[in-house]
Design a protein around this motif. Structure first.
Motif, PDB file in Angstrom:
ATOM      1  N   SER A 110       3.745  13.899  57.351  1.00  6.52           N
ATOM      2  CA  SER A 110       3.771  12.412  57.158  1.00  6.52           C
ATOM      3  C   SER A 110       2.767  11.565  57.720  1.00  6.52           C
ATOM      4  O   SER A 110       2.278  10.573  57.204  1.00  6.52           O
ATOM      5  N   ASP A 111       2.244  12.246  58.790  1.00  7.38           N
ATOM      6  CA  ASP A 111       1.176  11.311  59.523  1.00  7.38           C
ATOM      7  C   ASP A 111      -0.173  11.695  58.625  1.00  7.38           C
ATOM      8  O   ASP A 111      -0.966  10.667  58.510  1.00  7.38           O
ATOM      9  N   ALA A 112      -0.347  12.719  57.903  1.00  4.53           N
ATOM     10  CA  ALA A 112      -1.314  12.861  57.181  1.00  4.53           C
ATOM     11  C   ALA A 112      -1.501  11.909  55.829  1.00  4.53           C
ATOM     12  O   ALA A 112      -2.309  11.234  55.477  1.00  4.53           O
ATOM     13  N   ILE A 113      -0.331  11.914  55.225  1.00  4.16           N
ATOM     14  CA  ILE A 113      -0.149  11.010  54.159  1.00  4.16           C
ATOM     15  C   ILE A 113      -0.402   9.683  54.437  1.00  4.16           C
ATOM     16  O   ILE A 113      -1.047   8.918  54.058  1.00  4.16           O
ATOM     17  N   ASP A 114       0.035   9.204  55.836  1.00  2.00           N
ATOM     18  CA  ASP A 114      -0.097   7.953  56.298  1.00  2.00           C
ATOM     19  C   ASP A 114      -1.519   7.448  56.420  1.00  2.00           C
ATOM     20  O   ASP A 114      -1.840   6.367  56.217  1.00  2.00           O
ATOM     21  N   VAL A 115      -2.428   8.199  56.745  1.00  2.00           N
ATOM     22  CA  VAL A 115      -4.022   8.276  57.019  1.00  2.00           C
ATOM     23  C   VAL A 115      -4.339   7.509  55.631  1.00  2.00           C
ATOM     24  O   VAL A 115      -5.068   6.505  55.628  1.00  2.00           O
ATOM     25  N   VAL A 116      -3.881   8.094  54.556  1.00  2.00           N
ATOM     26  CA  VAL A 116      -4.698   7.681  53.183  1.00  2.00           C
ATOM     27  C   VAL A 116      -4.003   6.419  52.973  1.00  2.00           C
ATOM     28  O   VAL A 116      -4.675   5.366  52.316  1.00  2.00           O
ATOM     29  N   ARG A 117      -2.485   6.301  53.058  1.00  2.85           N
ATOM     30  CA  ARG A 117      -1.977   5.054  52.726  1.00  2.85           C
ATOM     31  C   ARG A 117      -2.434   3.891  53.480  1.00  2.85           C
ATOM     32  O   ARG A 117      -2.640   2.658  52.973  1.00  2.85           O
ATOM     33  N   ARG A 118      -2.768   4.066  54.958  1.00 11.18           N
ATOM     34  CA  ARG A 118      -3.534   3.021  55.701  1.00 11.18           C
ATOM     35  C   ARG A 118      -4.580   2.585  55.374  1.00 11.18           C
ATOM     36  O   ARG A 118      -5.007   1.435  55.269  1.00 11.18           O
ATOM     37  N   LEU A 119      -5.380   3.758  54.670  1.00  9.13           N
ATOM     38  CA  LEU A 119      -6.791   3.461  54.312  1.00  9.13           C
ATOM     39  C   LEU A 119      -6.691   2.529  53.053  1.00  9.13           C
ATOM     40  O   LEU A 119      -7.613   1.619  52.896  1.00  9.13           O
ATOM     41  N   GLY A 120      -5.764   2.948  52.145  1.00  9.61           N
ATOM     42  CA  GLY A 120      -5.412   2.070  51.024  1.00  9.61           C
ATOM     43  C   GLY A 120      -5.384   0.628  51.394  1.00  9.61           C
ATOM     44  O   GLY A 120      -5.968  -0.273  50.747  1.00  9.61           O
ATOM     45  N   ALA A 121      -4.463   0.656  52.588  1.00 13.68           N
ATOM     46  CA  ALA A 121      -4.007  -0.910  52.807  1.00 13.68           C
ATOM     47  C   ALA A 121      -5.349  -1.483  53.404  1.00 13.68           C
ATOM     48  O   ALA A 121      -5.509  -2.591  53.052  1.00 13.68           O
ATOM     49  N   GLU A 122      -6.055  -0.697  54.167  1.00  9.41           N
ATOM     50  CA  GLU A 122      -7.480  -1.385  54.720  1.00  9.41           C
ATOM     51  C   GLU A 122      -7.981  -1.996  53.566  1.00  9.41           C
ATOM     52  O   GLU A 122      -8.858  -3.046  53.870  1.00  9.41           O
ATOM     53  N   LEU A 123      -8.311  -1.059  52.502  1.00  7.82           N
ATOM     54  CA  LEU A 123      -9.394  -1.609  51.594  1.00  7.82           C
ATOM     55  C   LEU A 123      -8.544  -2.487  50.367  1.00  7.82           C
ATOM     56  O   LEU A 123      -9.273  -2.792  49.525  1.00  7.82           O
ATOM     57  N   GLY A 124      -7.378  -2.428  50.431  1.00 11.35           N
ATOM     58  CA  GLY A 124      -6.819  -3.359  49.397  1.00 11.35           C
ATOM     59  C   GLY A 124      -6.700  -2.572  48.057  1.00 11.35           C
ATOM     60  O   GLY A 124      -6.592  -3.086  47.104  1.00 11.35           O
ATOM     61  N   VAL A 125      -6.268  -1.247  48.366  1.00 12.37           N
ATOM     62  CA  VAL A 125      -6.264  -0.456  47.258  1.00 12.37           C
ATOM     63  C   VAL A 125      -4.750   0.384  47.282  1.00 12.37           C
ATOM     64  O   VAL A 125      -4.513   0.852  48.347  1.00 12.37           O
ATOM     65  N   PRO A 126      -3.934  -0.042  46.250  1.00 12.26           N
ATOM     66  CA  PRO A 126      -2.415   0.779  46.262  1.00 12.26           C
ATOM     67  C   PRO A 126      -2.840   2.051  45.813  1.00 12.26           C
ATOM     68  O   PRO A 126      -3.140   2.449  44.993  1.00 12.26           O
ATOM     69  N   VAL A 127      -2.276   2.936  47.023  1.00 10.16           N
ATOM     70  CA  VAL A 127      -2.287   4.356  46.854  1.00 10.16           C
ATOM     71  C   VAL A 127      -1.089   4.945  46.303  1.00 10.16           C
ATOM     72  O   VAL A 127       0.029   4.713  47.084  1.00 10.16           O
ATOM     73  N   GLU A 128      -1.051   5.748  45.311  1.00  9.07           N
ATOM     74  CA  GLU A 128       0.345   6.458  44.741  1.00  9.07           C
ATOM     75  C   GLU A 128       0.133   7.803  45.547  1.00  9.07           C
ATOM     76  O   GLU A 128      -0.705   8.613  45.273  1.00  9.07           O
ATOM     77  N   VAL A 129       1.531   8.096  45.964  1.00  6.88           N
ATOM     78  CA  VAL A 129       1.573   9.442  46.356  1.00  6.88           C
ATOM     79  C   VAL A 129       2.679  10.272  45.645  1.00  6.88           C
ATOM     80  O   VAL A 129       3.655   9.676  45.056  1.00  6.88           O
ATOM     81  N   ALA A 130       2.551  11.594  45.222  1.00  2.00           N
ATOM     82  CA  ALA A 130       3.426  12.259  44.617  1.00  2.00           C
ATOM     83  C   ALA A 130       3.344  13.590  45.026  1.00  2.00           C
ATOM     84  O   ALA A 130       2.261  14.120  45.906  1.00  2.00           O
ATOM     85  N   SER A 131       4.520  14.292  44.746  1.00  2.00           N
ATOM     86  CA  SER A 131       4.163  15.801  45.453  1.00  2.00           C
ATOM     87  C   SER A 131       3.568  16.551  44.662  1.00  2.00           C
ATOM     88  O   SER A 131       3.248  16.568  43.406  1.00  2.00           O
ATOM     89  N   ALA A 132       2.851  17.498  45.266  1.00  2.00           N
ATOM     90  CA  ALA A 132       1.988  18.421  44.712  1.00  2.00           C
ATOM     91  C   ALA A 132       1.836  19.934  45.184  1.00  2.00           C
ATOM     92  O   ALA A 132       2.623  19.977  46.376  1.00  2.00           O
TER      93      ALA A 132
END
Lengths: 373, 831
Positions: B652-674
């Motif tokens: 979850s920490d790993a996924i949070d890194v991407v989500r936070r970057l998205g939030a920092e840049l104002g880009v909504p990031v979608e997460v799906a299992s893969a």
């Protein structure tokens, strides 16, 4: 509560006697004064101002008095109750303040306890160093240009007057990609960005390009197959070596502080003519050639080996052949270009002695620099 | 390039009062950069004297060595006049020889104190010295034996050894080939101090005639001038004179034999390479041509070389006998029995020299000069000088025959000297110093150019020793270095008007700062990868990441590819940190990766700018190189302490890194299992923006953690940063929010375990409608109370209207609608 009783002699009602009321009041005030905690004060309030307190009981009797006597008794009791309530409020305030102060004392913590639940992050000094350098130029109105690390041979060599048989190609041992006939290399310098910039922009051009480059050097304390350079290029009407000197002096001073300037020596680079090596005033002895050994004795500066200068990079007037290959009219424009090693500059600035420290990824390197250089 | 100061001074009248530092400073300023000054014999102190060996008694030792117990006459240098007893381990001398002795009290280089001491059963009082012990060379085959005419025993040996001689080492740039000779260095010294220059190449040479050795040039483009001279009756045993030996040693060349030494000596003197053949071994006329396919040649270094049809060769009737201008052949080499010597001095095409040298990985003093360009008028002069020295020191006769062939041989066919025309104002304009015409003309005349000025136009005829001067700006550099680079003033150019950092550049900085702020540490790593890396990542055999841009000459043959993913490098760096004692590391790296395009990049001419189509074709052949971000979270993510236990990094920490970057840049990031290597197949997320995938995040596969030596459950991220940056809106829309009171509702829903939180959340949003402000999962429960195969999800819903306080019924209705939608779309049952 009793109804009006005209037969009643007010003076005869004991609780309303002036001395009784005063006594009750005084007792209350004394108790309030004696209360040392909010709990005690709460009890005191019940005892002396509550429904069953003497003054409250006395107050009840007022209604039973003949109208003529009510005013006098009412005033007496009311005044007493007012005094008690006032004292209660005042005492409450004092005790609350005391309580609060005590609570704060009790909540004291050891602020020297560790607080680093989440370890600190940081940016690599090469990143912040490159930004520091770029900002010096951006502040002069220059722009930051970029190019790919895997580059066309033509842009890395030919366009820069390094023809296929140019002896200078042996000066830079190149990583070639397979197959060789694809003519693609890992760029050996940031200079192809010069070519790209001239090919895609109109003069005047003032760009700086910090970036990563590769050469087939064995990896040791002072060599690495990957390192970083900063390239500068100015193309304008009337650009001269004096402008180049002015720009590099400014760069040196911004980077290393007042009093640090550059010195030119004739050199050779295929992409510049005239070409120069750039020396920098030694930032340790600041050109004095000697330093204080710590005991007041002056010894030869080890950083510059007593020369007062250290090698910093190369520069020159852009060779008109390069201008032609990149579509800039050499009759109208002239330009200068320079290149310095960022890793080397960084080592100068920070006193790092082993280049490999920059590339092995030990977090202790990065965190030592915090997030900015 | 090493040059003894005394040799330079032979050709230039340098004022006697000039110190060596003033000379080297001036030459450095002229472009001949001082590398080092060596003074021979530095570090020798005390009595170093000539000795004469009187007796020499070999004494075998138990260790198998044989030492010599000697008595040596050192005159009065030892204070007694008695012979000095000295033990010596060398054997290359005999009684009567003059040797060099350091007496007790002396010091040799390296602070080696000499004293009388007992050794091998004798009192050895001093030492007989070798060249290496004196710091004069690497050779240590034995001690120095001085010539018989050396001074008398007891005389200070320094002069006999030429000690105290200053040798300057220069770093010569490839364009200044002329400075690879004493002639060239002296020439610059002369112009630097404006003193007379005595050109050693100024000599009368015999005219060419038909009696010379027959030579034919079949390839005049490769060799335009070939001079041959012959010396017969030469004594092959004649020793090389001391001055030549000493000077060769000073420039760093081993003395071999008189014949070879003289050719080397003249090359250093004049700058032109020379080759000597044993004439007796030559069969028939010499022919210069390109090699034929399949031809072989054994060169002087005893290496058999497969020749390339581009290589220039010197042949006789037997075939190739030398690689022209690069290295001679073994079959015609001069030897101890050579009495007739044929001297070749030829002018070769520099490009061919460069190519042949590179092709055969041959670097030689001759090749170095020939590929950079030598004075095309030197061949007859250099040949004559060699003949002169051979005859003088080796006896023999200079044959009258003088061969000179090729277009360079005559004034009519010779390439005319280069002329360069510039506006006389060009140096002023380019250097940025106000220079009068006289200064410009004088500077160019100092280098030997003939200069004509007419109507503001200067035409310079370039001297032949400077084949590097071809362009107008070449003349500017000459003027600049003679006027002095130190005279160039410091003037900032006019203020540029750039637009600052580009948006992408700003965002990259912002991303780096955001990641560092989140406790991640940036590292820089090499981009080289190999198959083993991909195997350790668990990539399938046909994984696209295995298709790398391959290096033809990797430093490590195990890592021949350019990275397609940053993870192998970063995982290794993480493991290195852990092995160095870190309890946990959170690392990030941003760098470009490369994907091959399999197109050839054209090589265009450089006489014009490539057209738009040509540029397009060029750029299309360059591998695609997107900027990637990789993150590794290994071991402790937070530290343990008085606040509680350490937390280990997780998916979850790993996924949070991407989500936070998205939030920092104002880009909504979608997460799906893969499911993607190297991640854990059940704990890997694919991240996307507007449905376009741009990377993965999650826990690493247990095998990957093991393979890289990382703690279990380490997590990683790799995303295409260019894609993320491209999706950042140019301007952020200002938010509109209500200040009306919030209404909070919680719902607990039971769903099948395979239903994702994202699906339930989306359904709740859809059902709740516009009044819903936020929805946030606050608890997950699996267990007996919800039943097998089920999980309970608890969501906190917040409702708010833009214009009014919500009534309880409104909130309840929205909540019911949300639950109903969740039931419809995900089978959720309200608990």
């Amino acid at each position: 509560m009793s109804g009006p009783n005209t037969d009643y002699d007010p003076v005869e009602v004991t609780p309303l006697k002036a001395e009784e009321v005063e006594a009750a009041r005084d007792a209350a005030l004394k108790a309030i004064d004696a209360a040392t905690s909010l709990e005690e004060l709460k009890q005191t309030r019940l005892d002396h101002a509550g429904d069953r307190s003497p003054l409250a009981l006395a107050n009840r009797e007022i209604g039973a008095l003949p109208p003529a006597a009510r005013k006098d008794a009412g005033q007496r009791v009311g005044k007493a109750r007012g005094a008690v309530n006032q004292a209660l409020a005042a005492r409450q305030k004092v005790l609350e303040a005391e309580h609060e102060a005590r609570m704060l004392v009790e909540e004291t913590v050891d602020v020297t306890l560790p607080t680093d639940r989440v370890p600190a992050g940081g940016r690599h000094p090469l990143t912040t160093g490159a930004e520091y350098i770029a900002d010096i130029f951006v502040a002069m109105g220059w722009e930051v240009a970029e190019g790919p690390l895997i580059e066309a041979e033509w842009l890395n060599f030919d366009a820069l007057n390094l023809g296929p048989d140019h002896p200078a190609r042996t000066m830079q041992d190149t990583f070639w990609t397979e197959p060789a006939e694809n003519h693609v290399v890992l760029r050996t310098h940031t200079s192809p960005v010069q070519a790209r910039t001239m090919l895609t922009r109109e003069a005047p051009i003032y760009v700086v390009c910090p970036g990563r480059v590769f050469r087939t050097d064995e990896y040791d304390a002072t060599h690495s197959p990957m390192f970083h350079q900063v390239e500068g290029l100015a193309i304008d009407e009337g650009i001269s070596m004096a402008n180049l000197k002015g720009t590099l002096d400014h760069f040196a001073t911004q980077m290393f502080g007042e009093g640090i300037v550059t010195r030119f020596r004739p050199s050779y680079f295929p992409f510049t003519e005239p070409s120069a090596e750039v020396d920098l005033t030694c930032f340790v002895c600041r050109g004095a050639q000697v330093v204080d050994a710590g005991d007041g004795q002056m010894i030869t500066c080890r950083t510059c080996k007593g020369e007062g200068w250290i090698e910093w990079g190369g520069c020159g007037i852009v060779n008109p052949r390069v201008l032609v290959a990149c579509g800039v009219d050499p009759e109208k424009y002239s330009g200068f270009a320079f290149g310095m090693g960022i890793d080397r500059t960084l080592m100068f600035r920070t006193g790092l002695s082993d280049l490999r420290t920059l590339f092995e990824g030990d977090v202790r390197l990065t965190t030592a620099f915090g997030s900015e250089l | 390039m090493k040059a003894p100061l005394s040799w330079i001074k032979e050709y230039v009248d340098l004022p006697a009062e000039l110190g060596i530092e003033e000379i080297t400073d001036r030459l450095t300023a002229l472009g001949l950069k001082l590398e080092a000054i060596e003074t021979s014999g530095a570090g020798i102190e005390g009595p170093l004297v000539v000795g004469q060996v009187l007796t020499q008694e070999p004494e075998p030792q138990k260790n198998g060595k044989v030492i010599n117990w000697c008595t040596v006459d050192v005159g009065d240098a030892n204070g007694t006049g008695e012979p000095q007893g000295i033990v010596c381990g060398a054997h290359n001398f005999k009684p009567g020889d003059k040797v060099v002795v350091i007496l007790p009290g002396g010091v040799l280089p390296g602070n080696f104190q000499i004293s009388a001491r007992k050794t091998y059963g004798h009192m050895s009082a001093g030492m007989i010295c070798s060249a290496r012990e004196l710091g004069l060379g690497e050779e240590a085959d034995g001690i120095i034996v001085l010539p018989a005419d050396a001074p008398a025993p007891g005389t200070d040996a320094r002069e006999a050894l030429g000690l105290g001689e200053e040798v300057i080492e220069f770093e010569i740039n490839p364009d200044r080939a002329y400075a690879l000779s004493m002639r060239g260095i002296a020439r610059d010294a002369a112009l630097g101090f404006d003193v007379p220059f005595h050109d050693p190449a100024q000599r009368d040479v015999p005219l060419a005639n038909a009696e010379g050795y027959p030579v034919r040039i079949d390839d005049e483009a490769g060799c335009d001038y070939f001079v041959a001279r012959t010396v017969t009756g030469f004594d092959p045993t004649a020793p090389t004179p001391e001055f030549i030996k000493k000077r060769l040693e000073q420039v760093g060349v081993r003395s071999i034999s008189l014949g070879v030494d003289v050719t080397n000596y003249v090359m250093f003197e004049l700058g032109h390479p020379i080759h000597a053949y044993d004439k007796a071994k030559l069969a028939g006329p010499i022919v210069v041509r390109r090699a034929h396919e399949g031809e072989k040649l054994t060169t002087l270094d005893d290496t058999v070389r497969e020749l390339d049809p581009e290589d220039l060769v010197v042949c006789d009737d037997t075939g190739p006998i030398g690689m022209g201008g690069v290295m001679g052949g073994a079959s015609t080499e001069i030897s101890k029995t050579t009495t007739d010597v044929l001297i070749e001095v030829a002018h070769w095409d520099p490009r061919s020299m460069f190519r042949t040298g590179r092709r055969h990985k041959l670097t030689s003093e001759a090749g170095k000069r020939n590929e950079r360009g030598v004075d095309p008028l030197l061949p007859p002069i250099a040949a004559d000088r060699v003949v002169e020295l051979l005859v003088e020191h080796g006896g023999g006769v200079a044959e009258p025959g003088v061969t000179e062939v090729g277009p360079g041989a005559s004034l009519e066919t010779r390439k005319p000297p280069t002329t360069i025309t510039i506006p006389i104002s060009l140096p002023t304009r380019i250097i940025g110093i106000e220079l009068d015409d006289e200064t410009v003309v004088k500077s160019l005349e100092l280098i030997g150019a003939r200069v004509k000025v007419e109507d503001g136009t200067l035409t310079a005829t370039v001297p032949t020793y400077r084949p590097d001067l071809n362009d107008p700006y070449d003349l500017v550099e000459e003027v600049a270095r003679i006027v002095g680079y130190d005279k160039v003033p410091s003037v900032l150019p006019r203020r540029a008007t750039g637009g600052g950092l580009t948006r992408a550049q700003q965002l990259r900085r912002r991303i780096g700062r955001a990641l560092a702020g989140a406790g991640l540490v940036e590292v820089v790593d090499f981009p080289f990868v190999g198959e083993a890396d991909f195997d350790r990542l668990g990539l399938s055999a046909d994984d696209v990441l295995r298709r790398t841009v391959k290096l033809a000459n990797p430093l490590n043959s195990e890592e021949p590819g350019y990275a397609t993913t940053l993870l192998p490098g970063l995982l290794k760096v993480a493991a290195r940190n852990i092995s160095r004692g870190q309890d946990g590391v959170s690392l990030f790296e941003t760098a470009t990766v490369a994907f091959p395009v399999d197109q050839a990049a054209p090589i265009y001419g450089v006489d014009r700018r490539p057209s738009a189509e040509e540029m397009e074709k060029l750029l299309a052949a360059i591998p695609r190189q997107p900027l990637h971000l990789a993150v590794v979270l290994a071991g402790e993510r937070t530290r343990g302490g008085w606040w509680g236990a350490a937390e280990t990094a997780s998916w979850s920490d790993a996924i949070d890194v991407v989500r936070r970057l998205g939030a920092e840049l104002g880009v909504p990031v979608e997460v799906a299992s893969a499911s993607r290597a190297p991640w854990h197949p059940g704990r890997c997320a694919v991240v996307s923006i507007d449905g376009v995938e741009f990377g993965h995040a999650g826990e690493l596969h247990p095998n990957v953690c093991k393979a890289f030596g990382l703690p279990a459950r380490s997590a990683a991220v790799e995303i295409d940063l260019d894609h993320l940056i491209s999706k950042v809106p140019a301007t952020a829309a200002g938010p509109v929010f209500s200040t009306m009171p919030v209404a909070k509702e919680d719902v607990a829903l039971t769903v099948s375990v395979d239903v994702t939180v994202a699906a339930v959340e989306a359904a709740l949003r859809e059902g709740a409608g516009e009044l819903l402000e936020t929805v946030r999962l606050f608890d997950v429960y699996e267990g007996d109370q919800v039943g097998e195969g089920k999980k309970s999800l608890a969501f906190a819903l917040r409702f708010r209207a833009p214009d009014r306080t919500l009534k309880a019924e409104e909130t309840a209705a929205a909540r019911e609608a949300a639950v109903a939608k969740a039931a419809e779309l995900t089978g959720a049952v309200q608990r």
